[in-house]
Design a protein around this motif. Structure first.
Motif, PDB file in Angstrom:
ATOM      1  N   TYR A 103      62.130 -38.865   5.852  1.00 32.16           N
ATOM      2  CA  TYR A 103      62.862 -39.182   7.082  1.00 32.16           C
ATOM      3  C   TYR A 103      62.961 -40.692   7.280  1.00 32.16           C
ATOM      4  CZ  TYR A 103      63.200 -39.831  12.209  1.00 32.16           C
ATOM      5  OH  TYR A 103      63.539 -40.250  13.468  1.00 32.16           O
ATOM      6  N   ILE A 104      61.893 -41.398   6.932  1.00 29.96           N
ATOM      7  CA  ILE A 104      61.857 -42.839   7.177  1.00 29.96           C
ATOM      8  C   ILE A 104      62.979 -43.551   6.433  1.00 29.96           C
ATOM      9  CG2 ILE A 104      60.185 -43.317   5.329  1.00 29.96           C
ATOM     10  CD1 ILE A 104      60.466 -45.096   8.722  1.00 29.96           C
ATOM     11  N   CYS A 105      63.475 -42.962   5.341  1.00 28.33           N
ATOM     12  CA  CYS A 105      64.536 -43.614   4.574  1.00 28.33           C
ATOM     13  C   CYS A 105      65.866 -43.647   5.323  1.00 28.33           C
ATOM     14  CB  CYS A 105      64.693 -42.965   3.208  1.00 28.33           C
ATOM     15  SG  CYS A 105      63.297 -43.352   2.142  1.00 28.33           S
TER      16      CYS A 105
ATOM     17  N   GLU B 204      56.038 -37.494   8.473  1.00 21.97           N
ATOM     18  CA  GLU B 204      57.064 -38.418   7.992  1.00 21.97           C
ATOM     19  C   GLU B 204      56.717 -39.891   8.136  1.00 21.97           C
ATOM     20  OE1 GLU B 204      59.548 -37.499   6.253  1.00 21.97           O
ATOM     21  OE2 GLU B 204      59.457 -35.339   6.556  1.00 21.97           O
ATOM     22  N   SER B 205      55.629 -40.214   8.828  1.00 19.68           N
ATOM     23  CA  SER B 205      55.257 -41.625   8.946  1.00 19.68           C
ATOM     24  C   SER B 205      55.123 -42.214   7.549  1.00 19.68           C
ATOM     25  CB  SER B 205      53.923 -41.756   9.678  1.00 19.68           C
ATOM     26  OG  SER B 205      53.341 -43.018   9.395  1.00 19.68           O
ATOM     27  N   CYS B 206      55.644 -43.423   7.372  1.00 23.74           N
ATOM     28  CA  CYS B 206      55.585 -44.001   6.025  1.00 23.74           C
ATOM     29  C   CYS B 206      54.180 -44.469   5.697  1.00 23.74           C
ATOM     30  CB  CYS B 206      56.581 -45.144   5.887  1.00 23.74           C
ATOM     31  SG  CYS B 206      56.072 -46.671   6.684  1.00 23.74           S
ATOM     32  N   GLY B 207      53.355 -44.703   6.727  1.00 21.72           N
ATOM     33  CA  GLY B 207      51.972 -45.084   6.477  1.00 21.72           C
ATOM     34  C   GLY B 207      51.746 -46.578   6.333  1.00 21.72           C
ATOM     35  N   PHE B 208      52.789 -47.355   6.565  1.00 21.88           N
ATOM     36  CA  PHE B 208      52.648 -48.802   6.367  1.00 21.88           C
ATOM     37  C   PHE B 208      51.780 -49.442   7.459  1.00 21.88           C
ATOM     38  CE2 PHE B 208      54.417 -53.022   7.474  1.00 21.88           C
ATOM     39  CZ  PHE B 208      54.057 -53.719   6.330  1.00 21.88           C
ATOM     40  N   CYS B 209      52.100 -49.182   8.706  1.00 25.41           N
ATOM     41  CA  CYS B 209      51.376 -49.896   9.764  1.00 25.41           C
ATOM     42  C   CYS B 209      50.316 -49.018  10.432  1.00 25.41           C
ATOM     43  CB  CYS B 209      52.344 -50.482  10.792  1.00 25.41           C
ATOM     44  SG  CYS B 209      53.157 -49.281  11.831  1.00 25.41           S
ATOM     45  N   THR B 210      49.258 -49.674  10.884  1.00 21.39           N
ATOM     46  CA  THR B 210      48.127 -48.945  11.469  1.00 21.39           C
ATOM     47  C   THR B 210      48.520 -48.059  12.648  1.00 21.39           C
ATOM     48  OG1 THR B 210      46.863 -50.909  10.886  1.00 21.39           O
ATOM     49  CG2 THR B 210      45.742 -49.242  12.196  1.00 21.39           C
ATOM     50  N   PRO B 211      49.245 -48.584  13.652  1.00 22.78           N
ATOM     51  CA  PRO B 211      49.486 -47.761  14.841  1.00 22.78           C
ATOM     52  C   PRO B 211      50.174 -46.441  14.516  1.00 22.78           C
ATOM     53  CG  PRO B 211      50.304 -50.003  15.165  1.00 22.78           C
ATOM     54  CD  PRO B 211      49.877 -49.912  13.743  1.00 22.78           C
ATOM     55  N   CYS B 212      51.139 -46.503  13.605  1.00 23.33           N
ATOM     56  CA  CYS B 212      51.906 -45.306  13.304  1.00 23.33           C
ATOM     57  C   CYS B 212      51.147 -44.396  12.336  1.00 23.33           C
ATOM     58  CB  CYS B 212      53.263 -45.720  12.750  1.00 23.33           C
ATOM     59  SG  CYS B 212      54.259 -44.404  12.094  1.00 23.33           S
ATOM     60  N   ARG B 213      50.592 -44.969  11.291  1.00 21.67           N
ATOM     61  CA  ARG B 213      49.895 -44.149  10.285  1.00 21.67           C
ATOM     62  C   ARG B 213      48.743 -43.364  10.900  1.00 21.67           C
ATOM     63  NH1 ARG B 213      48.092 -47.962   7.122  1.00 21.67           N
ATOM     64  NH2 ARG B 213      45.970 -48.014   7.896  1.00 21.67           N
ATOM     65  N   VAL B 214      47.889 -44.069  11.646  1.00 19.31           N
ATOM     66  CA  VAL B 214      46.721 -43.390  12.209  1.00 19.31           C
ATOM     67  C   VAL B 214      47.074 -42.738  13.543  1.00 19.31           C
ATOM     68  CG1 VAL B 214      44.246 -43.587  12.537  1.00 19.31           C
ATOM     69  CG2 VAL B 214      45.430 -45.310  11.190  1.00 19.31           C
TER      70      VAL B 214
ATOM     71  N   SER C  46      54.078 -50.670  16.907  1.00 16.16           N
ATOM     72  CA  SER C  46      54.485 -50.113  15.614  1.00 16.16           C
ATOM     73  C   SER C  46      55.519 -51.004  14.950  1.00 16.16           C
ATOM     74  CB  SER C  46      55.051 -48.704  15.777  1.00 16.16           C
ATOM     75  OG  SER C  46      54.018 -47.798  16.027  1.00 16.16           O
ATOM     76  N   HIS C  47      55.587 -50.863  13.656  1.00 12.09           N
ATOM     77  CA  HIS C  47      56.436 -51.732  12.845  1.00 12.09           C
ATOM     78  C   HIS C  47      57.905 -51.332  12.939  1.00 12.09           C
ATOM     79  CE1 HIS C  47      57.383 -54.303   9.437  1.00 12.09           C
ATOM     80  NE2 HIS C  47      57.892 -53.291   8.768  1.00 12.09           N
ATOM     81  N   CYS C  48      58.179 -50.057  13.079  1.00 14.36           N
ATOM     82  CA  CYS C  48      59.580 -49.628  13.076  1.00 14.36           C
ATOM     83  C   CYS C  48      59.806 -48.534  14.102  1.00 14.36           C
ATOM     84  CB  CYS C  48      59.997 -49.137  11.688  1.00 14.36           C
ATOM     85  SG  CYS C  48      59.424 -47.480  11.299  1.00 14.36           S
ATOM     86  N   GLY C  49      61.048 -48.078  14.173  1.00 11.19           N
ATOM     87  CA  GLY C  49      61.451 -47.095  15.159  1.00 11.19           C
ATOM     88  C   GLY C  49      60.686 -45.790  15.099  1.00 11.19           C
ATOM     89  N   LEU C  50      60.211 -45.413  13.921  1.00  9.67           N
ATOM     90  CA  LEU C  50      59.495 -44.137  13.820  1.00  9.67           C
ATOM     91  C   LEU C  50      58.224 -44.194  14.666  1.00  9.67           C
ATOM     92  CD1 LEU C  50      59.001 -42.006  10.635  1.00  9.67           C
ATOM     93  CD2 LEU C  50      57.224 -42.165  12.340  1.00  9.67           C
ATOM     94  N   GLY C  51      57.410 -45.204  14.423  1.00  7.66           N
ATOM     95  CA  GLY C  51      56.169 -45.328  15.175  1.00  7.66           C
ATOM     96  C   GLY C  51      56.412 -45.561  16.655  1.00  7.66           C
ATOM     97  N   LYS C  52      57.512 -46.230  16.961  1.00 11.96           N
ATOM     98  CA  LYS C  52      57.802 -46.531  18.360  1.00 11.96           C
ATOM     99  C   LYS C  52      58.252 -45.295  19.123  1.00 11.96           C
ATOM    100  CE  LYS C  52      59.390 -51.283  17.510  1.00 11.96           C
ATOM    101  NZ  LYS C  52      58.279 -52.116  17.938  1.00 11.96           N
TER     102      LYS C  52
HETATM  103  S1  FES Z   1      54.308 -46.369   9.392  1.00 13.08           S
HETATM  104 FE1  FES Z   1      56.392 -46.698   9.651  1.00 13.08          FE
HETATM  105  S2  FES Z   1      56.464 -47.538  11.598  1.00 13.08           S
HETATM  106 FE2  FES Z   1      54.461 -47.638  11.028  1.00 13.08          FE
END
Ligand code: FES
Ligand SMILES: Cc1cc2nc3c(=O)[nH]c(=O)nc-3n(C[C@H](O)[C@H](O)[C@H](O)COP(=O)(O)O)c2cc1C
Ligand code: SF4
Ligand code: SF4
Ligand code: FES
Lengths: 270, 615
Positions: free
Chosen positions: B369-371, B529-539, B575-581
């Motif tokens: 989804y993140i793509c 679907e979280s990409c796992g890049f940033c802490t707030p969204c991944r965890v 969060s880094h992107c719209g998904l986490g937000k």
């Molecule tokens: S994991 Fe994608 S917004 Fe953080």
């Protein structure tokens, strides 16, 4: 534009910056400490840990990846941010398996030090207990992914060295540090103890063998000082040879070299 | 020996069940040294992998394209394939696996000769998808859907497949099967047991209908190749850009950014640099399927819009990023592109393009989804994991391969064609002050007439509900899980950027449904679907997921609510992107709009002493 117009304020204090610099870079030059884990002055920003979050105009920005803009009023020190950064640190703790008392990096660990600095008392969130395997295939280096915070520093350091030994792999909760060898094991890669990539880990995920508890607990970088005042760099060893006994002999005086209190860098340049 | 014969570049989907992997291929260790350097000729994998790599010029940039083809050809990316890929592309096996593990549609283990993926969207759940799952597992003797011992079949869940108007839906080895009923499941089980190839299956099962219920300006039109282009290129680029500005077109992918400003952003870049036009056909937002219908029925309108954009910006290359769930559309779209080329409207020095060259290629996603997020999409196009980049720079400044890139949604490109055919003024005559034109709504869920409704911006929710025959809706989820849940007493609100914005998903939640189930499904989706890049969204996503699982069992503690609320705010803020937000929105909205529901899910004080705290 004259140079003097390139100014931001951090908690009311005026700070100059060069065009193109990030808030973090400007702050570091002005000896203002902003907590950070995935940032390192030698490498391009990653912007993943979000511990460096600051407030500008009511918006939250990652200071390590956000460019400074003339006139920006940056908030770095307030309860709101302290709470947010503490929560993020707690999230990092529950995301992995951090048993500090049995970890070699304890006392030299930036995650732990930031936890102290933010007065973190407990994990607060649900512990996720991921199952990850230790990679002990290399004679000189150990990878314990339980403690990896996916900061990507080893990835960037290795890229800069032209070796490309690490990549982050997987997705979401299943993200992991991937070793770029055919078997995925460190032992089959060309990593050596002298690589920056082997030394840069801010936590206890990549450890050099034979160094265990060389500096006793209680005498380590953050045992008596806050990361807010000493910065990041734990003593660096000079691994000009991978002969462990040789190294141990030399290390005695090495680790006690002074650190620049504001940038956290070693003053001896090594 | 030529390896070419192994590869028909357009043959994406397998004609039949995947071959059982040879025993050799299964036991192979992925280390480069353990295999003989010339594997037995009987193993087609290395030859196929080599031919795919050759097709892509042995460029690492096409690693993902190679991987998804290998996956669809064999049903997995075997260690043997990984090894061959790493030899051909000169990268390590670890690196190849780090990509495989990111994308849901790639797997390093064999998934069965038949791999059944059941769409896990909430609308499929409404339509009884979990019964379908149980029945499939029972008939096929695969407890929990796991790979059967003889490796014949596996049944797993996947995020929304964009077939919500005709669910429950499944993808079997990439082939879409819609309107699953208990009767059909029985027949499917028989066909699978007999290892039938797909041309022996009733062909009408694979027919995906478009369900266009109410066409408007876009859907009423059929555009033949060049119809709009031929008009536009008679005039100057400036005059087209003026029309675009007058139209006030805002992107249809969800965020609603001004399309004219995006064009201007690309034009402002150094005119000598190469530029790219990218069409976002990732359509990952659950409940959205209007891009699928546009591509099925009106793809020439979309290609035309991309070519017009290429002409206006001086770009020579267009790329469609097609989600893997729509791989079944790949061949059809390739043929349509070929038609354009044959007629001289596409390609190098195409005869009707008056000296201007523009070609379009189709790249496949692989289940993420993140793509759909623009910078993650570009990363994925470059063959990497789809992790959003740091912005700025925006794609207009530095996009695909660092070149200025225009990236728009499928529907936005169709609107560009519409503007070119009529005028900016005509386009802007419909809609509201800040939302001009019409919008395609993908309506699904508890209603009589699910399908596509093209309606002017500003339409009230109540009106859409009336048109689709939803009499007793409890709430409507607009814009997908990352959008808004509008409760019944707010149905007079309007769908427009100034009120309730949308990317096109409109899911009706009937009065008998549990909103807690809905929110659990959405939160689960984000965690997956979280990409796992940033802490707030991944965890954070995982924490919310664990919480909703207990909420569903009505096993939460009242004192946790404040903690969850502040975690949600943290995710929105940092969060880094719209998904986490947006991942916390469903839960936060539920807590705000339906406090009673939450209260009732708390463990009663009388039981508290018996219940250990979950930490
Ligand atoms: S994991 Fe994608 S917004 Fe953080
Ligand atoms: C997590 C996430 C998923 C997205 N998925 C899609 C998508 O599937 N399709 C799409 O067109 N836009 C999607 N977007 C929006 C894109 O980032 C981008 O804004 C859009 O494609 C731009 O095109 P437009 O201006 O024509 O709307 C997504 C955004 C985010 C943050
Ligand atoms: S890496 Fe740091 S936080 Fe983790 S266990 Fe070791 S000392 Fe503790
Ligand atoms: S191993 Fe260490 S340096 Fe590498 S990503 Fe993990 S925490 Fe960062
Ligand atoms: S230090 Fe800025 S996000 Fe990690």
């Amino acid at each position: 534009m004259t140079q003097s117009s390139n100014k931001i304020t951090i908690d009311g204090r005026a700070v100059c910056f060069q065009p193109g610099q990030t808030i973090m870079e400007a702050a570091t030059e002005a000896s203002v400490y902003i907590p950070h884990l995935c940032h390192h002055p030698d490498y391009p920003p990653h912007g993943s840990c979000k511990v460096c979050t600051v407030k500008v105009d009511g918006r939250y920005l990652a200071s390590c990846s956000e460019k400074a803009v003339d006139g920006m009023e940056v908030q770095n020190n307030c309860k709101d941010l302290k709470d947010l950064r503490r929560s993020i640190t707690q999230l990092l703790f529950v995301d992995g398996n951090h048993y500090c008392p049995s970890c070699e990096r304890s006392g030299n660990c930036q995650l732990q030090a930031i936890g102290y600095a933010l007065e973190m008392q407990e994990n607060h969130y649900t512990q996720l207990f991921p199952t990850r395997k230790v990679d002990a295939s290399h004679p000189d280096i150990i990878l314990d992914p339980d403690r990896c915070i996916l900061c990507g520093l080893c990835v960037r350091a290795s890229e800069a060295e032209g070796k490309n030994l690490f990549k982050i792999g997987g997705r979401g909760q299943n993200s992991y540090l991937s070793v770029c060898s055919d078997s995925g094991l460190l032992g089959d890669s060309s990593i050596s103890v002298n690589d920056k990539a082997a030394q840069i880990c801010p936590v206890g995920a990549i450890l050099i063998r034979g160094e265990g508890f060389h500096i006793p607990i209680g005498e380590r970088l953050y045992d008596h000082q806050q990361i807010t005042s000493v910065g990041n760099c734990r003593p660096r060893y000079n691994h000009s040879t991978s002969n462990l006994t040789e190294r141990k002999k030399r290390e005695g005086p090495e680790h006690s070299k002074p650190i620049n209190l504001t940038t956290g860098k070693h003053t001896n340049g090594k | 020996m030529s390896v070419k014969r192994f590869l028909d570049p357009d043959q994406i989907l397998p004609a039949g069940p995947w071959a059982l992997p040879a025993a050799k291929e299964r036991t192979v260790k992925s280390t480069g040294t353990q295999l003989p350097s010339h594997p037995s000729k009987k193993l087609t994998t290395p030859l196929y992998v080599k031919s795919v790599c050759q097709h892509y010029g042995f460029s690492k940039l096409f690693l993902l394209q190679a991987l998804i083809r290998i996956q669809l050809r064999f049903g997995w990316v075997s260690p043997l394939a990984v090894r061959e890929l790493s030899c051909q592309l000169k990268i390590t096996g670890g690196e190849v696996r780090s990509i495989i593990d990111f994308y849901s549609f790639l797997s390093a283990e064999f998934q069965g000769q038949y791999q059944i993926l059941l769409s896990n969207n909430i609308t499929d759940t409404f339509l009884g998808q979990s019964d379908i799952f149980q029945q499939l597992c029972y008939l096929l003797k695969t407890p929990d859907g796991a790979l059967r011992e003889d490796s014949l079949v596996s049944v797993t869940m996947t995020s929304c497949t964009g077939l919500c108007d005709q669910g429950p839906a499944a993808l079997i080895n990439g082939h879409p099967i819609v309107n699953l009923t208990s009767e059909r499941i029985k027949q499917i089980a028989i066909l699978i047991e007999s290892r039938a190839s797909f041309n022996q299956w009733p062909q009408d099962w694979f027919l995906v209908s478009d369900n266009i219920r109410e066409p408007g300006a876009l859907l009423d039109r059929t555009v033949s190749p060049g119809q709009a282009l031929s008009q536009v290129i008679k005039h100057s680029k400036e005059s087209f850009l003026d029309e675009l500005q007058t139209s006030s077109l805002r992107g249809r992918g969800g965020a609603g950014f001004s399309t004219f400003l995006k064009f201007s952003g690309v034009i402002q870049q150094n005119s000598k640099r190469s530029k790219y036009v990218i069409c976002n056909a990732d359509e990952g937002e659950p409940g959205t399927f209007k891009d699928r219908v546009l591509l099925q029925r009106h793809c020439q309108q979309v290609f035309e819009g991309m070519t017009i954009a290429g002409w206006a910006l001086g770009a020579h290359k267009g790329i469609v990023y097609l989600r893997a769930e729509y791989a079944w559309l790949f061949k059809f779209l390739q043929d349509q592109l070929q038609t354009r080329r044959a007629q001289g409207w596409l390609g190098h020095n195409a005869k009707n393009l008056a000296g201007f060259s523009f070609d379009i290629s189709i790249h496949l996603g692989a289940g993420a989804y993140i793509c759909g997020e623009e910078t993650a999409l570009i990363e994925s196009l470059e063959g990497k994991r789809g992790v959003p980049r740091i912005r700025p720079p925006f794609p207009a400044q530095s996009g695909y391969l660092g070149f200025p890139t225009l990236l728009n949604n499928v529907e936005s490109f169709a609107c560009i064609t519409e503007i070119a055919l009529t005028s900016g003024q005509k386009f802007a005559a419909i809609g509201t002050e800040h939302s001009k034109g019409t919008k395609l709504h993908s309506v699904s869920g508890d209603c009589k007439y699910p399908g596509i409704y093209e309606l002017p911006w500003g339409v009230s929710i109540a009106e859409v509900l009336e048109r689709c025959g939803a009499e007793d809706a409890l709430a409507v989820q607009i814009g997908g899980p990352s959008g808004a849940c509008i409760p019944r007493d707010h149905f007079d609100r309007c769908i427009a950027f100034e009120d309730v914005p949308t990317g096109g998903s409109f899911m009706v939640i009937g009065h008998s449904r549990s909103l807690i189930d809905v929110v659990t499904n959405f939160t689960d989706f984000f965690a997956h679907e979280s990409c796992g890049f940033c802490t707030p969204c991944r965890v954070g996503c995982k924490q919310l997921d664990l919480f909703t699982a207990r909420l569903k069992q009505r096993r939460i503690h009242a004192h946790e609510l404040a903690k969850i609320k502040s975690l949600g705010e943290l995710m929105i803020n940092s969060s880094h992107c719209g998904l986490g937000k947006t991942a916390a929105l469903p839960l936060l909205q539920l807590m705000e709009s339906y406090p009673k529901l939450i209260e009732d899910s708390c463990i009663p004080a009388t039981e508290l002493l018996l219940e250990p705290e979950c930490h």
